[in-house]
Enzyme design. Structure first.
Site, PDB file in Angstrom:
ATOM      1  N   GLY A 132      82.307  -4.579 -42.716  1.00 30.36           N
ATOM      2  CA  GLY A 132      83.264  -5.404 -42.983  1.00 30.36           C
ATOM      3  C   GLY A 132      83.356  -6.649 -42.374  1.00 30.36           C
ATOM      4  N   HIS A 149      76.435 -11.268 -44.735  1.00 30.30           N
ATOM      5  CA  HIS A 149      76.741 -10.191 -45.730  1.00 30.30           C
ATOM      6  C   HIS A 149      76.607 -10.583 -47.279  1.00 30.30           C
ATOM      7  CE1 HIS A 149      79.243  -9.068 -42.136  1.00 30.30           C
ATOM      8  NE2 HIS A 149      78.483  -7.931 -42.145  1.00 30.30           N
ATOM      9  N   SER A 154      77.478 -13.303 -37.268  1.00 35.62           N
ATOM     10  CA  SER A 154      77.686 -11.762 -36.902  1.00 35.62           C
ATOM     11  C   SER A 154      79.345 -11.822 -36.794  1.00 35.62           C
ATOM     12  CB  SER A 154      77.345 -11.667 -35.542  1.00 35.62           C
ATOM     13  OG  SER A 154      77.834 -10.446 -35.152  1.00 35.62           O
TER      14      SER A 154
HETATM   15  P1  AMP Z   1      77.529  -5.078 -40.471  1.00 35.79           P
HETATM   16  O1  AMP Z   1      78.531  -5.096 -40.993  1.00 35.79           O
HETATM   17  O2  AMP Z   1      77.212  -5.846 -38.945  1.00 35.79           O
HETATM   18  O3  AMP Z   1      76.857  -3.559 -40.095  1.00 35.79           O
HETATM   19  O4  AMP Z   1      76.207  -5.529 -41.277  1.00 35.79           O
HETATM   20  C1  AMP Z   1      75.962  -5.234 -42.646  1.00 35.79           C
HETATM   21  C2  AMP Z   1      74.687  -5.779 -42.929  1.00 35.79           C
HETATM   22  O5  AMP Z   1      74.772  -7.150 -43.089  1.00 35.79           O
HETATM   23  C3  AMP Z   1      73.575  -5.349 -42.266  1.00 35.79           C
HETATM   24  O6  AMP Z   1      72.413  -5.073 -43.061  1.00 35.79           O
HETATM   25  C4  AMP Z   1      73.224  -6.608 -41.306  1.00 35.79           C
HETATM   26  O7  AMP Z   1      71.737  -6.705 -41.017  1.00 35.79           O
HETATM   27  C5  AMP Z   1      73.600  -7.616 -42.429  1.00 35.79           C
HETATM   28  N1  AMP Z   1      73.908  -9.014 -41.761  1.00 35.79           N
HETATM   29  C6  AMP Z   1      74.935  -9.118 -40.523  1.00 35.79           C
HETATM   30  N2  AMP Z   1      74.839 -10.319 -40.247  1.00 35.79           N
HETATM   31  C7  AMP Z   1      73.637 -10.816 -41.018  1.00 35.79           C
HETATM   32  C8  AMP Z   1      73.172 -12.249 -40.729  1.00 35.79           C
HETATM   33  N3  AMP Z   1      73.610 -13.191 -40.059  1.00 35.79           N
HETATM   34  N4  AMP Z   1      71.985 -12.677 -41.475  1.00 35.79           N
HETATM   35  C9  AMP Z   1      71.548 -11.624 -42.710  1.00 35.79           C
HETATM   36  N5  AMP Z   1      71.872 -10.440 -42.602  1.00 35.79           N
HETATM   37  C10 AMP Z   1      73.209 -10.113 -41.995  1.00 35.79           C
END
Ligand code: AMP
Length: 287
Positions: A31, A37, A185
């Site tokens: 989230g 995402h 992020s």
């Molecule tokens: P998270 O919510 O941080 O667990 O991320 C969920 C998914 O989104 C994971 O597969 C991450 O690698 C991907 N993700 C997060 N930030 C990025 C980004 N800047 N570029 C590409 N994918 C992302």
């Protein structure tokens, strides 16, 4: 767009789609969604009949002194973004729906999950693999989408899927960056203005690494030294690691070659940020 908050609701929707013979893409997230995402959802919507996104801050992947409680959350904003990206179903369970009080079964990928982030976060990938296994069992997707920003996570999940014979295609999506190059992020929201500026040093160091490789440098120690020197230019940067590893095994390599990964984790203040690049992939671009 539908929201399922527990296993029963989720399974009911999935069952209907399976009966209709529709293909399903799954995008797991914690989230506080951003364009990084969204790129996973777009990739899923482009290649699958139905897209499921999970929004779940998974407690088992956080260590005792990590940011589980303070992790940013905004489910309403997430739903707006998901709906705009063509997501059909959001899975948003409570931790108690995912983990019974006496839960005691974990999936632990050895070797790959012990290096890099695994050194400072020893239970992290066990938590990731456990929750992804649960999602795979619940959603039974044809494809599951991950960002290359979390390159070690992608490698660990690929290995788990291979080793445990999950019937799913793992798709890796390029890193999405802010206009100035910082990898997007959810944790970037922790940074104050000064820290946000300082955080650019990760991107600068990644760019230097790519330049060195493009100039023909293949010696891992030389690559690392150059990137560490660049990081050292920023006094607020506290480097956890810069490593050159095999893209599949996550083990250190002496000579950088196609498919290898250069990965880093750096603290800016109390915020831990990661970034990386892969040999042979020219998908780095800011904005
Ligand atoms: P998270 O919510 O941080 O667990 O991320 C969920 C998914 O989104 C994971 O597969 C991450 O690698 C991907 N993700 C997060 N930030 C990025 C980004 N800047 N570029 C590409 N994918 C992302």
């Amino acid at each position: 767009m539908k929201v399922a908050v527990n296993e029963q609701q989720l399974r009911a929707e999935i069952k209907k789609w399976k009966e209709e013979g529709l293909t399903i893409g799954l995008c797991p997230t914690m989230g506080f969604l951003h364009e990084g995402h969204a790129s996973l959802m777009a990739a899923s919507a482009a290649s699958c009949d139905r897209t499921v996104a999970s929004v779940f801050v998974n407690p088992t992947q956080f260590g005792p002194n990590e940011d589980l409680e303070s992790y940013p959350r905004d489910f309403e904003a997430d739903c707006r973004l998901l709906e705009s990206k063509g997501v059909d179903l959001v899975f948003h369970p409570e931790p108690s729906d995912m983990y019974e009080d006496d839960f005691c079964t974990y999936v632990d990928v050895d070797v790959l999950s012990k290096t890099l982030c695994g050194e400072s976060r020893p239970i992290h990938f066990r938590g990731v693999c456990t929750v992804i296994t649960k999602f795979l069992n619940l959603v039974k997707p044809d494809r599951i989408f991950f960002g290359k920003k979390d390159a070690q996570q992608l490698a660990v999940v690929r290995r788990m899927v291979r080793d445990l014979n999950f019937d799913v295609e793992v798709v890796g999506c390029p890193i999405v960056r802010e206009p100035d190059g910082l990898a997007k992020s959810s944790r970037n929201t922790y940074l104050n203005d000064k820290e946000r500026q300082a955080a650019l040093i990760l991107y600068k160091s990644i760019c230097l690494g790519i330049e060195l490789v493009e100039a023909g440098e293949r010696n891992s120690e030389v690559l690392k030294a150059g990137m560490l020197d660049k990081l050292a230019e920023e006094p607020m940067a506290d480097v956890e690691y810069v490593e050159v590893v095999d893209g599949s095994s996550m083990q250190p390599v002496e000579t950088f070659k196609e498919g290898d990964l250069v990965a880093m984790a750096v603290r800016i203040g109390t915020t831990r940020l990661i970034d990386n690049f892969t040999a042979g992939e020219n998908d780095i671009k800011a904005g």
